[in-house]
Design a protein around this motif. Structure first.
Motif, PDB file in Angstrom:
ATOM      1  N   PRO A 157       0.620  -1.139   0.037  1.00 10.36           N
ATOM      2  CA  PRO A 157      -0.130  -0.052   0.033  1.00 10.36           C
ATOM      3  C   PRO A 157       0.747   1.295   0.091  1.00 10.36           C
ATOM      4  CG  PRO A 157       0.149  -0.893   2.202  1.00 10.36           C
ATOM      5  CD  PRO A 157       0.871  -1.719   1.201  1.00 10.36           C
ATOM      6  N   VAL A 158       1.401   1.714  -1.246  1.00 12.57           N
ATOM      7  CA  VAL A 158       2.171   2.841  -1.272  1.00 12.57           C
ATOM      8  C   VAL A 158       1.398   4.094  -2.246  1.00 12.57           C
ATOM      9  CG1 VAL A 158       4.185   1.408  -1.230  1.00 12.57           C
ATOM     10  CG2 VAL A 158       3.273   1.963  -3.454  1.00 12.57           C
ATOM     11  N   LYS A 159       1.848   5.355  -1.748  1.00  9.77           N
ATOM     12  CA  LYS A 159       1.402   6.226  -2.549  1.00  9.77           C
ATOM     13  C   LYS A 159       2.073   6.471  -4.071  1.00  9.77           C
ATOM     14  CE  LYS A 159       0.471   8.879   1.640  1.00  9.77           C
ATOM     15  NZ  LYS A 159       0.715   9.990   2.650  1.00  9.77           N
ATOM     16  N   LYS A 160       1.320   6.507  -5.063  1.00 10.89           N
ATOM     17  CA  LYS A 160       1.864   6.417  -6.341  1.00 10.89           C
ATOM     18  C   LYS A 160       1.864   7.738  -7.023  1.00 10.89           C
ATOM     19  CE  LYS A 160      -0.452   2.091  -6.777  1.00 10.89           C
ATOM     20  NZ  LYS A 160      -1.407   1.288  -7.557  1.00 10.89           N
ATOM     21  N   ASP A 161       2.809   8.609  -6.501  1.00 10.41           N
ATOM     22  CA  ASP A 161       3.021  10.100  -6.858  1.00 10.41           C
ATOM     23  C   ASP A 161       4.281  10.451  -6.790  1.00 10.41           C
ATOM     24  OD1 ASP A 161       3.017  13.092  -6.070  1.00 10.41           O
ATOM     25  OD2 ASP A 161       1.195  12.736  -7.381  1.00 10.41           O
ATOM     26  N   ARG A 162       5.036  11.282  -7.460  1.00  9.54           N
ATOM     27  CA  ARG A 162       6.436  11.580  -7.368  1.00  9.54           C
ATOM     28  C   ARG A 162       6.688  12.329  -6.090  1.00  9.54           C
ATOM     29  NH1 ARG A 162       5.518  16.096 -11.228  1.00  9.54           N
ATOM     30  NH2 ARG A 162       5.224  17.791  -9.984  1.00  9.54           N
ATOM     31  N   ASN A 163       5.711  12.868  -5.427  1.00  7.68           N
ATOM     32  CA  ASN A 163       5.938  13.541  -4.244  1.00  7.68           C
ATOM     33  C   ASN A 163       6.187  12.563  -3.104  1.00  7.68           C
ATOM     34  OD1 ASN A 163       5.809  16.252  -5.021  1.00  7.68           O
ATOM     35  ND2 ASN A 163       3.496  15.891  -5.311  1.00  7.68           N
ATOM     36  N   PHE A 164       5.845  11.277  -3.155  1.00  2.00           N
ATOM     37  CA  PHE A 164       6.074  10.242  -2.378  1.00  2.00           C
ATOM     38  C   PHE A 164       6.868   9.003  -2.760  1.00  2.00           C
ATOM     39  CE2 PHE A 164       1.777  12.305  -1.730  1.00  2.00           C
ATOM     40  CZ  PHE A 164       1.920  12.766  -0.587  1.00  2.00           C
ATOM     41  N   ARG A 165       7.862   9.373  -3.736  1.00  2.00           N
ATOM     42  CA  ARG A 165       8.759   8.421  -4.280  1.00  2.00           C
ATOM     43  C   ARG A 165      10.043   8.857  -4.234  1.00  2.00           C
ATOM     44  NH1 ARG A 165       6.478   7.695  -9.203  1.00  2.00           N
ATOM     45  NH2 ARG A 165       5.002   6.323  -8.372  1.00  2.00           N
ATOM     46  N   ALA A 166      11.357   8.535  -3.575  1.00  2.00           N
ATOM     47  CA  ALA A 166      12.348   8.821  -3.495  1.00  2.00           C
ATOM     48  C   ALA A 166      13.426   8.099  -4.072  1.00  2.00           C
ATOM     49  CB  ALA A 166      12.951   9.097  -2.013  1.00  2.00           C
ATOM     50  N   LEU A 167      14.543   8.409  -4.631  1.00  2.00           N
ATOM     51  CA  LEU A 167      15.516   7.342  -5.072  1.00  2.00           C
ATOM     52  C   LEU A 167      17.081   8.005  -4.744  1.00  2.00           C
ATOM     53  CD1 LEU A 167      16.145   5.396  -7.292  1.00  2.00           C
ATOM     54  CD2 LEU A 167      16.472   7.259  -9.079  1.00  2.00           C
ATOM     55  N   ALA A 168      17.742   7.227  -4.065  1.00  2.00           N
ATOM     56  CA  ALA A 168      18.937   7.674  -3.583  1.00  2.00           C
ATOM     57  C   ALA A 168      19.900   6.264  -3.950  1.00  2.00           C
ATOM     58  CB  ALA A 168      18.945   8.036  -2.383  1.00  2.00           C
ATOM     59  N   GLY A 169      21.287   6.547  -3.754  1.00  2.00           N
ATOM     60  CA  GLY A 169      22.180   5.465  -3.889  1.00  2.00           C
ATOM     61  C   GLY A 169      23.462   5.998  -3.711  1.00  2.00           C
ATOM     62  N   LEU A 170      24.425   4.964  -3.420  1.00  2.00           N
ATOM     63  CA  LEU A 170      25.893   5.013  -3.219  1.00  2.00           C
ATOM     64  C   LEU A 170      26.484   4.692  -4.385  1.00  2.00           C
ATOM     65  CD1 LEU A 170      27.878   2.313  -2.591  1.00  2.00           C
ATOM     66  CD2 LEU A 170      26.142   2.241  -0.591  1.00  2.00           C
ATOM     67  N   SER A 171      27.780   5.691  -4.893  1.00  2.00           N
ATOM     68  CA  SER A 171      28.805   5.370  -5.595  1.00  2.00           C
ATOM     69  C   SER A 171      28.001   4.993  -6.885  1.00  2.00           C
ATOM     70  CB  SER A 171      29.723   4.184  -5.249  1.00  2.00           C
ATOM     71  OG  SER A 171      30.817   4.110  -5.770  1.00  2.00           O
ATOM     72  N   GLY A 173      25.371   3.612  -7.416  1.00  2.00           N
ATOM     73  CA  GLY A 173      23.971   3.748  -7.166  1.00  2.00           C
ATOM     74  C   GLY A 173      23.802   5.253  -7.150  1.00  2.00           C
ATOM     75  N   GLY A 174      24.783   5.930  -6.536  1.00  2.75           N
ATOM     76  CA  GLY A 174      24.659   7.441  -6.684  1.00  2.75           C
ATOM     77  C   GLY A 174      24.392   7.964  -7.992  1.00  2.75           C
ATOM     78  N   GLY A 175      25.238   7.588  -8.930  1.00  2.36           N
ATOM     79  CA  GLY A 175      25.151   7.946 -10.167  1.00  2.36           C
ATOM     80  C   GLY A 175      23.996   7.681 -11.131  1.00  2.36           C
ATOM     81  N   GLN A 176      23.548   6.282 -10.617  1.00  4.50           N
ATOM     82  CA  GLN A 176      21.944   5.872 -11.023  1.00  4.50           C
ATOM     83  C   GLN A 176      21.139   6.775 -10.735  1.00  4.50           C
ATOM     84  OE1 GLN A 176      22.372   1.708  -9.661  1.00  4.50           O
ATOM     85  NE2 GLN A 176      22.137   1.097 -11.906  1.00  4.50           N
ATOM     86  N   GLY A 189      10.356  12.728  -6.889  1.00  2.00           N
ATOM     87  CA  GLY A 189      10.465  14.013  -6.274  1.00  2.00           C
ATOM     88  C   GLY A 189      11.539  14.145  -5.325  1.00  2.00           C
ATOM     89  N   TRP A 190      12.144  13.221  -4.834  1.00  4.72           N
ATOM     90  CA  TRP A 190      13.127  13.424  -3.862  1.00  4.72           C
ATOM     91  C   TRP A 190      14.510  12.527  -4.410  1.00  4.72           C
ATOM     92  CZ3 TRP A 190      11.466  16.066   0.374  1.00  4.72           C
ATOM     93  CH2 TRP A 190       9.924  15.919   0.509  1.00  4.72           C
ATOM     94  N   ILE A 191      15.675  13.234  -4.609  1.00  6.50           N
ATOM     95  CA  ILE A 191      16.725  12.601  -5.057  1.00  6.50           C
ATOM     96  C   ILE A 191      18.065  12.743  -4.506  1.00  6.50           C
ATOM     97  CG2 ILE A 191      18.374  12.514  -7.159  1.00  6.50           C
ATOM     98  CD1 ILE A 191      15.596  13.484  -8.983  1.00  6.50           C
ATOM     99  N   GLY A 192      18.760  11.507  -4.233  1.00  4.56           N
ATOM    100  CA  GLY A 192      20.074  11.637  -3.520  1.00  4.56           C
ATOM    101  C   GLY A 192      21.195  11.073  -3.951  1.00  4.56           C
ATOM    102  N   GLY A 193      22.340  11.626  -4.447  1.00  4.13           N
ATOM    103  CA  GLY A 193      23.577  10.938  -4.807  1.00  4.13           C
ATOM    104  C   GLY A 193      24.620  10.912  -3.821  1.00  4.13           C
ATOM    105  N   PHE A 194      24.960   9.764  -3.040  1.00  2.37           N
ATOM    106  CA  PHE A 194      26.025   9.746  -2.210  1.00  2.37           C
ATOM    107  C   PHE A 194      27.391   9.227  -2.751  1.00  2.37           C
ATOM    108  CE2 PHE A 194      22.497   7.755   0.896  1.00  2.37           C
ATOM    109  CZ  PHE A 194      21.846   8.849   0.587  1.00  2.37           C
ATOM    110  N   SER A 195      28.310  10.414  -2.778  1.00  2.90           N
ATOM    111  CA  SER A 195      29.558  10.060  -3.391  1.00  2.90           C
ATOM    112  C   SER A 195      29.451   9.313  -4.860  1.00  2.90           C
ATOM    113  CB  SER A 195      30.367   8.762  -2.496  1.00  2.90           C
ATOM    114  OG  SER A 195      30.359   9.132  -1.240  1.00  2.90           O
ATOM    115  N   SER A 196      28.597  10.139  -5.550  1.00  2.00           N
ATOM    116  CA  SER A 196      28.314   9.377  -6.939  1.00  2.00           C
ATOM    117  C   SER A 196      29.598   9.218  -7.699  1.00  2.00           C
ATOM    118  CB  SER A 196      27.372  10.458  -7.676  1.00  2.00           C
ATOM    119  OG  SER A 196      26.265  10.815  -6.867  1.00  2.00           O
TER     120      SER A 196
END
Length: 276
Positions: A157-171, A173-176, A189-196
């Motif tokens: 049961p998840v919210k299907k909207d960019r405001n409730f969907r985030a993408l982040a990763g390391l190295s 995965g950060g580049g991705q 709507g929320w993006i994180g690049g860790f040590s991309s």
């Protein structure tokens, strides 16, 4: 519209904006605590039309998970030498998030830990820098958008909207995360690049239309350890964003290219997600 505007100096690793009440995760933030509610990690398989086979993903559900409620989702990606178990085995996201929930510091969310190497043999074995393996990380964009996200949205049961969907990763995965997230602002709507890593597209290619990103994203987080040899990637991205007045957080922290940095990133980043 982007709500968090912090442009940090490269050599000030402990400088953070008002949105980040802590400069760095406190001691014990990643220690398993007794006497608090704990989330659950499940292993699932889904049909990948992109790869033409079944693929494995892990899903963390928060303490008190209730199927009558709808949750936001963070898709959290691993590095070039890892797989869907890398974060779980080395970064203990379930422990970090359990502790944050217990302290009332983050919003309840699902965390999906997929294998970002979209190929039939997706293990991190042999030459991990082989051409087909590296290309499989780019192919994962289609697997993520067309196979994994629809699967998660059917199973949970998840919210299907960019405001409730985030993408982040390391190295890697950060580049991705930067490539796929900024390339699909209607999806994330929320993006994180860790040590991309060097798979990150050049800034002009990554963000050809700064105005669109400025308007659509809730948070763009760029972070890296101050002793990381890949700092130039994050710095170049930050410089481009600053030049084009795209609000973002550029968080420089003490450390190299390792999980000490990435666990701290997750601790800091997750507290900003899905909040007004």
């Amino acid at each position: 519209m982007l709500r968090y505007i912090v442009l940090l100096a490269l050599l000030l690793p402990f400088t953070v904006g008002a949105q980040l009440k802590e400069k760095q995760a406190p001691e014990g933030f990643d220690f398993l605590r007794r006497g608090i509610p704990h989330g659950k990690v499940d292993t699932l398989t889904y049909d990948s039309g992109t790869v033409g086979t079944k693929r494995t993903t892990l899903v963390y559900t928060p303490p008190g998970f209730d199927r009558t409620k709808k949750y936001p989702v963070l898709y959290l990606l691993h590095g070039i030498g890892g797989d869907e178990f890398e974060w779980l085995n080395n970064g203990t996201p379930q422990v970090i998030l359990d502790n944050l929930y217990a302290n009332g510091k983050t919003e309840p969310m699902l965390v999906v830990l997929p294998n970002g190497r979209a190929m039939e043999d997706d293990r991190a074995s042999g030459d991990i820098f082989a051409k087909d393996k590296v290309e499989a990380f780019a192919t994962f964009e289609k697997d993520l958008l067309n196979d994994l996200i629809p699967f998660i949205e059917k199973q949970y049961p998840v919210k299907k909207d960019r405001n409730f969907r985030a993408l982040a990763g390391l190295s890697m995965g950060g580049g991705q995360s930067l490539n796929f997230g900024l390339g699909n602002p209607d999806t994330f709507g929320w993006i994180g690049g860790f040590s991309s890593a060097p798979n990150t597209k050049a800034p002009g290619e990554l963000i050809p239309e700064p105005g669109e990103i400025r308007e659509k994203l809730n948070l763009l987080w760029i972070s890296c350890g101050d002793k990381d040899n890949l700092m130039y990637i994050s710095k170049d991205t930050h410089d481009y964003l600053a030049k084009h007045r795209v609000p973002h957080i550029f968080y420089v922290e003490p450390g190299g290219h390792d999980f000490k940095v990435w666990k701290n990133d997750l601790y800091m980043f997750s507290q900003l997600l899905f909040k007004e």
